[in-house]
Write a protein that holds these residues in place. Structure first.
Motif, PDB file in Angstrom:
ATOM      1  N   ASN A  97       3.022   0.199   5.829  1.00 49.64           N
ATOM      2  CA  ASN A  97       4.386  -0.319   6.004  1.00 49.64           C
ATOM      3  C   ASN A  97       4.670  -1.524   5.103  1.00 49.64           C
ATOM      4  OD1 ASN A  97       3.366  -2.672   7.374  1.00 49.64           O
ATOM      5  ND2 ASN A  97       3.401  -1.573   9.328  1.00 49.64           N
ATOM      6  N   GLY A  98       3.684  -1.989   4.362  1.00 49.56           N
ATOM      7  CA  GLY A  98       3.905  -3.033   3.366  1.00 49.56           C
ATOM      8  C   GLY A  98       3.890  -4.452   3.889  1.00 49.56           C
ATOM      9  N   THR A  99       3.632  -4.637   5.187  1.00 52.30           N
ATOM     10  CA  THR A  99       3.619  -5.992   5.748  1.00 52.30           C
ATOM     11  C   THR A  99       2.317  -6.730   5.483  1.00 52.30           C
ATOM     12  OG1 THR A  99       2.853  -5.152   7.891  1.00 52.30           O
ATOM     13  CG2 THR A  99       5.243  -5.396   7.591  1.00 52.30           C
ATOM     14  N   ILE A 100       1.271  -5.971   5.114  1.00 52.59           N
ATOM     15  CA  ILE A 100      -0.045  -6.559   4.843  1.00 52.59           C
ATOM     16  C   ILE A 100      -0.414  -6.235   3.401  1.00 52.59           C
ATOM     17  CG2 ILE A 100      -2.481  -6.581   5.475  1.00 52.59           C
ATOM     18  CD1 ILE A 100      -1.578  -5.544   8.269  1.00 52.59           C
ATOM     19  N   LYS A 101      -0.633  -7.260   2.604  1.00 51.44           N
ATOM     20  CA  LYS A 101      -0.986  -7.015   1.201  1.00 51.44           C
ATOM     21  C   LYS A 101      -2.455  -6.606   1.087  1.00 51.44           C
ATOM     22  CE  LYS A 101       2.373  -9.783  -1.303  1.00 51.44           C
ATOM     23  NZ  LYS A 101       2.583 -10.599  -2.509  1.00 51.44           N
ATOM     24  N   PRO A 102      -2.742  -5.562   0.321  1.00 52.76           N
ATOM     25  CA  PRO A 102      -4.133  -5.161   0.114  1.00 52.76           C
ATOM     26  C   PRO A 102      -4.864  -6.177  -0.759  1.00 52.76           C
ATOM     27  CG  PRO A 102      -2.686  -3.884  -1.290  1.00 52.76           C
ATOM     28  CD  PRO A 102      -1.795  -4.719  -0.409  1.00 52.76           C
ATOM     29  N   SER A 103      -6.150  -6.293  -0.542  1.00 53.80           N
ATOM     30  CA  SER A 103      -6.957  -7.198  -1.353  1.00 53.80           C
ATOM     31  C   SER A 103      -7.040  -6.678  -2.784  1.00 53.80           C
ATOM     32  CB  SER A 103      -8.368  -7.303  -0.772  1.00 53.80           C
ATOM     33  OG  SER A 103      -9.048  -6.051  -0.887  1.00 53.80           O
ATOM     34  N   GLU A 104      -7.402  -7.577  -3.701  1.00 49.12           N
ATOM     35  CA  GLU A 104      -7.571  -7.170  -5.096  1.00 49.12           C
ATOM     36  C   GLU A 104      -8.662  -6.112  -5.210  1.00 49.12           C
ATOM     37  OE1 GLU A 104      -5.819  -7.827  -7.732  1.00 49.12           O
ATOM     38  OE2 GLU A 104      -4.443  -9.132  -6.648  1.00 49.12           O
ATOM     39  N   GLU A 105      -9.713  -6.239  -4.417  1.00 47.94           N
ATOM     40  CA  GLU A 105     -10.809  -5.265  -4.442  1.00 47.94           C
ATOM     41  C   GLU A 105     -10.304  -3.885  -4.047  1.00 47.94           C
ATOM     42  OE1 GLU A 105     -15.403  -4.742  -2.816  1.00 47.94           O
ATOM     43  OE2 GLU A 105     -14.050  -6.146  -1.805  1.00 47.94           O
ATOM     44  N   LEU A 106      -9.491  -3.831  -2.992  1.00 54.11           N
ATOM     45  CA  LEU A 106      -8.976  -2.540  -2.541  1.00 54.11           C
ATOM     46  C   LEU A 106      -8.010  -1.949  -3.560  1.00 54.11           C
ATOM     47  CD1 LEU A 106      -9.041  -0.522  -0.185  1.00 54.11           C
ATOM     48  CD2 LEU A 106      -7.038  -1.675   0.750  1.00 54.11           C
ATOM     49  N   ARG A 107      -7.208  -2.788  -4.181  1.00 58.88           N
ATOM     50  CA  ARG A 107      -6.251  -2.297  -5.175  1.00 58.88           C
ATOM     51  C   ARG A 107      -6.951  -1.583  -6.326  1.00 58.88           C
ATOM     52  NH1 ARG A 107      -1.529  -6.982  -5.775  1.00 58.88           N
ATOM     53  NH2 ARG A 107      -1.726  -7.804  -3.666  1.00 58.88           N
ATOM     54  N   LYS A 108      -8.151  -2.019  -6.651  1.00 60.96           N
ATOM     55  CA  LYS A 108      -8.900  -1.406  -7.750  1.00 60.96           C
ATOM     56  C   LYS A 108      -9.459  -0.038  -7.368  1.00 60.96           C
ATOM     57  CE  LYS A 108     -10.228  -5.868  -9.739  1.00 60.96           C
ATOM     58  NZ  LYS A 108     -11.357  -6.827  -9.946  1.00 60.96           N
ATOM     59  N   ILE A 109      -9.575   0.224  -6.059  1.00 67.45           N
ATOM     60  CA  ILE A 109     -10.182   1.471  -5.591  1.00 67.45           C
ATOM     61  C   ILE A 109      -9.135   2.539  -5.301  1.00 67.45           C
ATOM     62  CG2 ILE A 109     -11.650   2.518  -3.826  1.00 67.45           C
ATOM     63  CD1 ILE A 109     -12.806  -0.307  -3.314  1.00 67.45           C
ATOM     64  N   ILE A 110      -8.026   2.137  -4.666  1.00 67.74           N
ATOM     65  CA  ILE A 110      -7.024   3.098  -4.189  1.00 67.74           C
ATOM     66  C   ILE A 110      -6.194   3.627  -5.355  1.00 67.74           C
ATOM     67  CG2 ILE A 110      -5.019   3.403  -2.694  1.00 67.74           C
ATOM     68  CD1 ILE A 110      -7.770   2.984  -1.274  1.00 67.74           C
ATOM     69  N   ASP A 111      -5.945   4.927  -5.351  1.00 68.57           N
ATOM     70  CA  ASP A 111      -5.172   5.563  -6.421  1.00 68.57           C
ATOM     71  C   ASP A 111      -3.669   5.444  -6.189  1.00 68.57           C
ATOM     72  OD1 ASP A 111      -7.364   7.048  -8.053  1.00 68.57           O
ATOM     73  OD2 ASP A 111      -7.807   7.537  -5.958  1.00 68.57           O
ATOM     74  N   VAL A 112      -3.236   5.587  -4.938  1.00 69.12           N
ATOM     75  CA  VAL A 112      -1.808   5.596  -4.617  1.00 69.12           C
ATOM     76  C   VAL A 112      -1.556   4.755  -3.370  1.00 69.12           C
ATOM     77  CG1 VAL A 112       0.169   7.008  -3.934  1.00 69.12           C
ATOM     78  CG2 VAL A 112      -1.475   7.901  -5.600  1.00 69.12           C
ATOM     79  N   PHE A 113      -0.685   3.756  -3.504  1.00 66.14           N
ATOM     80  CA  PHE A 113      -0.194   3.024  -2.343  1.00 66.14           C
ATOM     81  C   PHE A 113       1.221   3.521  -2.054  1.00 66.14           C
ATOM     82  CE2 PHE A 113      -3.474  -0.155  -3.409  1.00 66.14           C
ATOM     83  CZ  PHE A 113      -3.990  -0.382  -2.132  1.00 66.14           C
ATOM     84  N   SER A 114       1.346   4.298  -0.983  1.00 67.94           N
ATOM     85  CA  SER A 114       2.643   4.796  -0.533  1.00 67.94           C
ATOM     86  C   SER A 114       3.177   3.792   0.479  1.00 67.94           C
ATOM     87  CB  SER A 114       2.469   6.178   0.107  1.00 67.94           C
ATOM     88  OG  SER A 114       3.676   6.602   0.702  1.00 67.94           O
ATOM     89  N   VAL A 115       4.177   3.018   0.074  1.00 68.18           N
ATOM     90  CA  VAL A 115       4.627   1.882   0.890  1.00 68.18           C
ATOM     91  C   VAL A 115       6.006   2.178   1.474  1.00 68.18           C
ATOM     92  CG1 VAL A 115       5.121  -0.585   0.903  1.00 68.18           C
ATOM     93  CG2 VAL A 115       3.267   0.301  -0.523  1.00 68.18           C
ATOM     94  N   SER A 116       6.117   1.995   2.782  1.00 67.85           N
ATOM     95  CA  SER A 116       7.366   2.280   3.478  1.00 67.85           C
ATOM     96  C   SER A 116       7.906   1.017   4.148  1.00 67.85           C
ATOM     97  CB  SER A 116       7.128   3.374   4.532  1.00 67.85           C
ATOM     98  OG  SER A 116       8.324   3.704   5.192  1.00 67.85           O
ATOM     99  N   PRO A 117       8.627   0.180   3.377  1.00 70.50           N
ATOM    100  CA  PRO A 117       9.221  -1.019   3.985  1.00 70.50           C
ATOM    101  C   PRO A 117      10.239  -0.608   5.046  1.00 70.50           C
ATOM    102  CG  PRO A 117       9.297  -1.107   1.570  1.00 70.50           C
ATOM    103  CD  PRO A 117       8.956   0.294   1.945  1.00 70.50           C
ATOM    104  N   LYS A 118      10.317  -1.385   6.094  1.00 79.37           N
ATOM    105  CA  LYS A 118      11.196  -1.025   7.207  1.00 79.37           C
ATOM    106  C   LYS A 118      12.551  -1.712   7.090  1.00 79.37           C
ATOM    107  CE  LYS A 118       7.696   1.236   8.510  1.00 79.37           C
ATOM    108  NZ  LYS A 118       7.560   2.603   7.973  1.00 79.37           N
ATOM    109  N   LEU A 119      13.599  -0.904   7.172  1.00 79.09           N
ATOM    110  CA  LEU A 119      14.963  -1.420   7.204  1.00 79.09           C
ATOM    111  C   LEU A 119      15.302  -1.854   8.629  1.00 79.09           C
ATOM    112  CD1 LEU A 119      16.628   1.385   5.040  1.00 79.09           C
ATOM    113  CD2 LEU A 119      15.831  -0.861   4.267  1.00 79.09           C
ATOM    114  N   SER A 120      16.482  -2.437   8.806  1.00 80.91           N
ATOM    115  CA  SER A 120      16.884  -2.892  10.139  1.00 80.91           C
ATOM    116  C   SER A 120      17.048  -1.729  11.116  1.00 80.91           C
ATOM    117  CB  SER A 120      18.183  -3.698  10.063  1.00 80.91           C
ATOM    118  OG  SER A 120      19.219  -2.929   9.486  1.00 80.91           O
TER     119      SER A 120
END
Length: 208
Positions: A97-120
């Motif tokens: 949901n994008g409320t928690i930023k992934p660590s730099e270490e995780l960003r290097k491993i994950i291929d796709v971050f599918s982020v769903s920010p929440k509207l009102s």
């Protein structure tokens, strides 16, 4: 490393840029939000404790894409699990949901971050910071097309997000799902927006 897991299954990826891709799904337990239209409320539960070895024993080894979803998966430390999935040659998608930023270490491993920010329309009014643009793409659930798309436009402008990375999709609980999809398409066309409109494939096909 022990993870709290709701379920593990194999299906076709139903949404986002990876739509249509065969994937293992590891649904992790608990969420830091309680969206009013959530279609996986059972993921809010505490789940079952499983080791990495137990998790890997449950996935289909023939399928080389694995999606880690929730709930909110970034509430748990994904690095050890992601490393093991990479070791066996998997492409990894994380749905968050994008409320928690992934660590730099995780960003290097994950291929796709599918982020769903929440509207009102989710029942929340959240503050996000995507100035470092770590998402692969951004998915927005649209319940009230004109109002919600106005909100998406403001969000994209304030966060300086490339509109081509934005995906709009209908509320999956709509009984008239195709009508909901067409309503969004019409607003996007009328306004000349550069957002993509995609369905949730699993809603159309009636699969998981």
């Amino acid at each position: 490393m022990i993870y709290r897991v709701i379920e593990i299954f194999t299906s076709i990826q139903g949404e986002g840029e990876v739509i249509g891709t065969p994937s293992n799904f590891i649904r992790l337990a608990t969420c830091n939000l309680r969206c009013v239209w959530c279609d996986t409320k059972y993921s809010w539960e505490i789940g079952n404790q499983m080791s990495i070895e137990e998790i890997l024993s449950k996935i289909d080894k023939k399928i080389k894409t694995t999606t880690i979803t929730g709930g909110e998966p970034l509430l748990q430390n994904l690095v050890p699990l992601a490393k093991e999935l990479k070791r066996i040659g998997h492409r990894i998608v994380v749905e968050t949901n994008g409320t928690i930023k992934p660590s730099e270490e995780l960003r290097k491993i994950i291929d796709v971050f599918s982020v769903s920010p929440k509207l009102s329309n989710s029942g929340h009014r959240l503050k996000y910071d995507f100035t470092d643009d770590w998402a692969t793409y951004y998915k927005f659930v649209i319940v009230y097309p004109n109002k919600d798309i106005d909100e998406v436009v403001k969000f994209v402008e304030s966060q300086k997000i490339d509109p081509k990375k934005v995906i709009l999709q209908p509320d999956g609980n709509r009984k008239d799902y195709l009508n909901a999809l067409n309503e969004i398409i019409q607003v996007v066309l009328d306004r000349g927006l550069q957002f993509r409109v995609l369905p949730q494939f699993h809603r159309i096909l009636g699969i998981r």
